[in-house]
Design an enzyme around this catalytic site. Structure first.
Site, short mmCIF file in Angstrom:
data_model
loop_
_atom_site.label_atom_id
_atom_site.label_comp_id
_atom_site.label_asym_id
_atom_site.label_seq_id
_atom_site.Cartn_x
_atom_site.Cartn_y
_atom_site.Cartn_z
N ASP A 34 -3.51 2.56 -6.07
CA ASP A 34 -1.84 3.20 -5.12
C ASP A 34 -2.50 1.34 -4.28
O ASP A 34 -1.29 1.32 -2.68
CB ASP A 34 -2.37 4.22 -3.83
CG ASP A 34 -3.32 3.94 -3.02
OD1 ASP A 34 -4.55 3.05 -3.42
OD2 ASP A 34 -4.08 4.66 -2.12
N GLU A 35 -2.93 0.82 -4.42
CA GLU A 35 -2.59 -0.58 -3.68
C GLU A 35 -2.33 -1.94 -4.75
O GLU A 35 -3.07 -1.98 -5.76
CB GLU A 35 -3.36 -0.58 -2.09
CG GLU A 35 -5.01 -0.94 -2.78
CD GLU A 35 -5.70 -1.15 -1.71
OE1 GLU A 35 -5.87 -2.18 -0.71
OE2 GLU A 35 -5.66 0.03 -0.81
N ASP B 35 0.55 -0.91 0.31
CA ASP B 35 -0.48 0.08 0.07
C ASP B 35 0.78 1.42 0.09
O ASP B 35 1.72 1.28 1.04
CB ASP B 35 -0.85 0.45 1.79
CG ASP B 35 -1.66 1.17 1.10
OD1 ASP B 35 -2.55 1.04 0.09
OD2 ASP B 35 -2.75 0.85 2.51
#
Length: 386
Positions: free
Chosen positions: A123-124, A12
Site C-alpha cells: 500500500d505504499e 500512502d
DNA sequence: TCTGGGGTCCTAGGACCC
DNA sequence: TCTGGGGTCCTAGGACCC
C-alpha cells in the site's frame, strides 16, 4: 555547484485494506470496522458481518477504518483487546488476493505519470519526481501530487495521501501529516517549523525500543534529537545508529529511489489456534511443518527461486522466539528437501514448552534460471544433500 | 483472552583463509 | 613459536517496517 535538490514523493494509501472492503460493501461506509482475524470459512455468510465482541481466538487488526481508530483501535492491536474498546465494530476477514489486485491497479496508474517508482509493500511507494519537477518548486510538486491522487482515484476508487520533500525520510514523514487524502509539500527551510515539533518516534526507523530509550534520556521531539550532540548519541546508541539518528533528525537522507530489487529470502509461518505440545501433538505438528514446506516450495516455484540456506523459526507459549538455520552446499527448492533441512534445524532446538508458531524460511536465493544445468540438483541429489 | 505474517538490515562471535 | 591484522561466510538474535 551543489547538487540540485531532489523532489521525492511518498504515496500512502488511506486505510488500504479497510477501504478496499468498503468498495465491496459500500453500505458499511461511516461505520467503525476492522480487517483482521482468520480467513473466512466457506460456511460463513459473506453478507453477515460479525461484531468484534463475537470474536474468539487469536489474531491482530490489520487495518482499522478512521471511525474505528476514533475508538482507540489501531493496526497491530490484538483482536481481543480491540473488542473491549470497540465491541460493536464490524470485523471483516482479510482477503489478500483482492488487496494485491488493487495494489497492482494503483501502482500501474501511478507509473503512467511517474515511472521512477519504489515498491514499499502492498500500500505504499516512493517516487522520484525530480525529472518531472525540474525547478523543484512547491507549486510544481503540489500539482504533480494532485494528478497522482486523481489517477489513483480514477483507477481504483480509493484515496491516498502524499508527501513531497527533498528525500525519502522527509517524504515519508510528510505523507502522514494530512491523512486521509492529504498532500504535504516540505522543503529544507520548513524543517524547524514543520518537522522538529513532531515526536521522535514518527521518524521511520525509530521504533518502540529506540523511542523508549530516547524518552528515558529526555529526548521526545525530533527537534530535541536534532539538538543532541552526535558523539553523545553514538555513545548511547552505537556508532552507526547514533550517526543515523543525528542525520535523520536534521532531515538528511541520501538514499536513492530503488526501482528494482531482488528478494533475499522467502518464508512461510503460522500461528496455531492453540499451542501445540512437542510430544502429545507430535503428529499434528509434523503435518503442519510439512504443509509449510510444501507451501514454501510452491512459492519458490511461482517466484522462480531456489536457495541454499534453510531456516526454522519457533515461538513458544511464552512468546520466546528461536531460530536455527542451515546452509547447504547447493541451492534447493523442493518441499521434501526443505522439510529435511528444516528438520535438521529442529533437532538443535530444545523443546521444553508448548509451541505457538512454526515458520520455515529459504534464504541465499538464486534465480532458478541462473543455475547452470550441471548444478541443478535432481530430486535424488537434493535428497542426498539434505 | 494479550501479541499475524511477510520481509530487511544490523550486530557479534567463531571458523577459516591470507 | 608468537603476534597481528583483514576479509568472508555462517549462525542467532533483535529491531524495525508494512
Amino acid at each position: 555547484m551543489p547538487p540540485l535538490p531532489r523532489s521525492i514523493a511518498h504515496l500512502d494509501m488511506d486505510a488500504f485494506y479497510a477501504s478496499v472492503e468498503l468498495l465491496r460493501y459500500p453500505q458499511l461506509r461511516g461505520l467503525p470496522a476492522v480487517v483482521g482475524g482468520r480467513r473466512a470459512t466457506a460456511a460463513e455468510d459473506p453478507a453477515h458481518f460479525p461484531r468484534l465482541r463475537d470474536y474468539v481466538g487469536r489474531g491482530v487488526i490489520t487495518t482499522a477504518t478512521y471511525e474505528a481508530r476514533a475508538l482507540g483501535v489501531h493496526s497491530g492491536m490484538g483482536l481481543m483487546k480491540a473488542a473491549q474498546l470497540a465491541p460493536d465494530a464490524l470485523l471483516l476477514p482479510a482477503d489478500f488476493d483482492t488487496y494485491r489486485h488493487y495494489s497492482r491497479l494503483f501502482k500501474a496508474a501511478v507509473r503512467e505519470i511517474a515511472p521512477d517508482l519504489e515498491d514499499r509493500g502492498i500500500d505504499e511507494i516512493y517516487l522520484d519526481l525530480t525529472a518531472l519537477n525540474p525547478d523543484g518548486s512547491r507549486e510544481g510538486a503540489h500539482a504533480i501530487a494532485l494528478r497522482l491522487q486523481q489517477a489513483v482515484r480514477d483507477a481504483t476508487g480509493l484515496s491516498c495521501s502524499l508527501g513531497v520533500a527533498p528525500n525519502k525520510l522527509l517524504a515519508k514523514l510528510c505523507s502522514d501529516l494530512e491523512k486521509p487524502a492529504g498532500i504535504t509539500v516540505v522543503a529544507a527551510d520548513d524543517i524547524p517549523a514543520r518537522i522538529w515539533p513532531l515526536p521522535a518516534k514518527r521518524i521511520n526507523g525509530i521504533g518502540p525500543k529506540a523511542a523508549e530509550r530516547l524518552d528515558a534520556l529526555g529526548i521526545h521531539s525530533i527537534g530535541e534529537l536534532a539538538a543532541a550532540d552526535v558523539l553523545w548519541l553514538q555513545e548511547q546508541f552505537g556508532e552507526r545508529y547514533g550517526q543515523w539518528l543525528h542525520r535523520a533528525a536534521r532531515g538528511q537522507d541520501e538514499r536513492p529511489v530503488v526501482t528494482h530489487s531482488e528478494p533475499k529470502s522467502i518464508s512461510r509461518e503460522t500461528t496455531f489456534e492453540r499451542d501445540l505440545h512437542p510430544r502429545q501433538d507430535r503428529n499434528e505438528l509434523s503435518q503442519r511443518f510439512t504443509r509449510l514446506c510444501e507451501q514454501l516450495a510452491a512459492d519458490l516455484v511461482r517466484k522462480g527461486y531456489v536457495g541454499k540456506t534453510i531456516g526454522l523459526k519457533l515461538r513458544f507459549d511464552n512468546f520466546h522466539t528461536v531460530t536455527r538455520d542451515l546452509t547447504l552446499p547447493n541451492p534447493i527448492g523442493e518441499a521434501a528437501a526443505i522439510r529435511r533441512a528444516a528438520g535438521e534445524c529442529l533437532k538443535r532446538v530444545p523443546l521444553e514448552r508448548r509451541i505457538r508458531l512454526l515458520g520455515v524460511r529459504v534464504g541465499n536465493l538464486v534465480r532458478r534460471d541462473a543455475i547452470p544445468d550441471h548444478e541443478t540438483p535432481t530430486p535424488v541429489q537434493a535428497e542426498l544433500f539434505a
